[in-house]
Enzyme design. Structure first.
Site, mmCIF file in Angstrom:
data_model
loop_
_atom_site.group_PDB
_atom_site.id
_atom_site.type_symbol
_atom_site.label_atom_id
_atom_site.label_comp_id
_atom_site.label_asym_id
_atom_site.label_seq_id
_atom_site.Cartn_x
_atom_site.Cartn_y
_atom_site.Cartn_z
ATOM 1 N N GLY A 13 0.787 -1.236 0.000
ATOM 2 C CA GLY A 13 0.000 0.000 0.000
ATOM 3 C C GLY A 13 0.814 1.277 0.000
ATOM 4 C CG ASN A 15 1.630 3.218 -5.827
ATOM 5 O OD1 ASN A 15 2.013 4.232 -6.390
ATOM 6 N ND2 ASN A 15 2.204 2.037 -6.013
ATOM 7 C CG MET A 89 -0.762 -8.048 -5.996
ATOM 8 S SD MET A 89 0.010 -6.996 -7.252
ATOM 9 C CE MET A 89 1.130 -8.177 -7.982
ATOM 10 N NE ARG A 90 -7.509 -12.583 -5.300
ATOM 11 C CZ ARG A 90 -7.221 -13.857 -5.026
ATOM 12 N NH1 ARG A 90 -7.695 -14.807 -5.795
ATOM 13 N NH2 ARG A 90 -6.479 -14.171 -3.996
ATOM 14 C CG LEU A 92 -10.152 -6.627 -10.801
ATOM 15 C CD1 LEU A 92 -9.971 -5.116 -10.918
ATOM 16 C CD2 LEU A 92 -10.996 -6.967 -9.568
ATOM 17 C CG ASN A 106 -3.543 -1.464 -12.579
ATOM 18 O OD1 ASN A 106 -3.424 -1.593 -11.354
ATOM 19 N ND2 ASN A 106 -2.811 -2.158 -13.425
ATOM 20 C CG HIS A 108 1.594 -2.551 -15.256
ATOM 21 N ND1 HIS A 108 1.310 -3.794 -14.737
ATOM 22 C CD2 HIS A 108 2.591 -2.724 -16.154
ATOM 23 C CE1 HIS A 108 2.096 -4.687 -15.321
ATOM 24 N NE2 HIS A 108 2.879 -4.067 -16.179
ATOM 25 C CB SER A 135 1.859 2.682 -17.540
ATOM 26 O OG SER A 135 3.017 2.403 -18.285
ATOM 27 C CD GLU A 142 -6.034 -7.456 -24.452
ATOM 28 O OE1 GLU A 142 -4.892 -7.713 -24.821
ATOM 29 O OE2 GLU A 142 -6.860 -6.827 -25.152
ATOM 30 C CG ASP A 144 -1.378 -5.125 -16.681
ATOM 31 O OD1 ASP A 144 -2.090 -4.565 -15.828
ATOM 32 O OD2 ASP A 144 -0.566 -6.022 -16.406
ATOM 33 C CD GLU A 173 4.888 1.787 -9.171
ATOM 34 O OE1 GLU A 173 3.868 1.648 -8.487
ATOM 35 O OE2 GLU A 173 5.637 0.840 -9.444
#
Ligand code: GRF
Length: 214
Positions: A13, A15, A89-90, A92, A106, A108, A135, A142, A144, A173
């Site tokens: 966490g 970010n 990390m899952r 969706l 998101n 990445h 990014s 789909e 990322d 980031e």
């Protein structure tokens, strides 16, 4: 109007913390409506008051959709304007993503479209990339692959390891994420009828944020 943000996290966490700090310092006009996690033990949850925490174990549900329906209902109840995946990390599901009408971001750790998926720092080193980075992009079904809104670039240095390169990327980031959220909070970046607009323009080129001279 103050931007209402729901944040999805699975781990550390940092970010999320960058977002909370920017809000606390008054440099981002936003409020975190809740932190949602698929790992009840994740450090990210500890960064907000208990009243803002939601977590559940996907394995306690009959399938992924059932877990995500529960999470989507909890998120919707907090009335966010945007949903932010910050180290979630899952993968969706389509139904979950569809619930938020394209207002999901998101962060990445790579220069998309390079290195989608996991282990990006190791893969950047193996590919002998001379530059790497992060990014912020829109979430679509789909992985990322949604429109990239903005990126930060960092150099790859001789002798870098995945952790050393990852630490250089992570520091940037935090800056990148807060900057993009500021664009939403100030109306520079908006979503209308499923289309993302930057300064009123659809189909814009991803913005490259300046990195300090290194
Ligand atoms: C970050 O590198 C982010 O880009 C990726 O997962 C990591 C999460 O780090 N999606 P943290 O939990 O924000 O510290």
């Amino acid at each position: 109007m103050t931007l209402r943000l729901a944040v999805l996290c699975s781990g550390r966490g940092s970010n999320l913390q960058a977002v909370l700090d920017a809000i606390a310092h008054g440099s981002l006009d936003a409020v975190v409506t809740g932190v949602f996690s698929d790992r009840p033990g994740s450090e990210a949850l500890q960064r907000v008051p208990e009243s803002l925490r939601w977590s559940a174990r996907p394995s306690d549900f009959s399938d992924r959709d059932a877990f995500e329906d529960a999470m989507a209902a909890a998120i919707t109840a907090t009335r966010p304007d945007w949903v932010l995946c910050a180290g979630y990390m899952r993968i969706l599901g389509d139904r979950f993503i569809g619930t938020f009408n394209g207002r999901m971001l998101n962060i990445h750790p790579s220069l998309l479209p390079r290195h989608r998926g996991l282990d990006t720092h190791r893969r950047a080193l193996e590919a002998r990339d001379t530059e790497h980075g992060a990014s912020v992009h829109r979430v679509i079904p789909e992985l990322d692959a949604g429109e990239v809104i903005a990126q930060v670039v960092v150099p790859v240095r001789a002798g870098d390891t995945p952790p050393s390169l990852g630490a250089r990327v992570l520091a940037r980031e935090h800056v990148l994420l807060v900057e993009v959220l500021r664009w939403i909070a100030t109306g520079r970046l908006a979503e209308r009828n499923g289309i993302l607009l930057l300064d009123g323009h659809p189909g814009f080129t991803p913005v490259q944020l300046e990195s300090p001279a290194t």
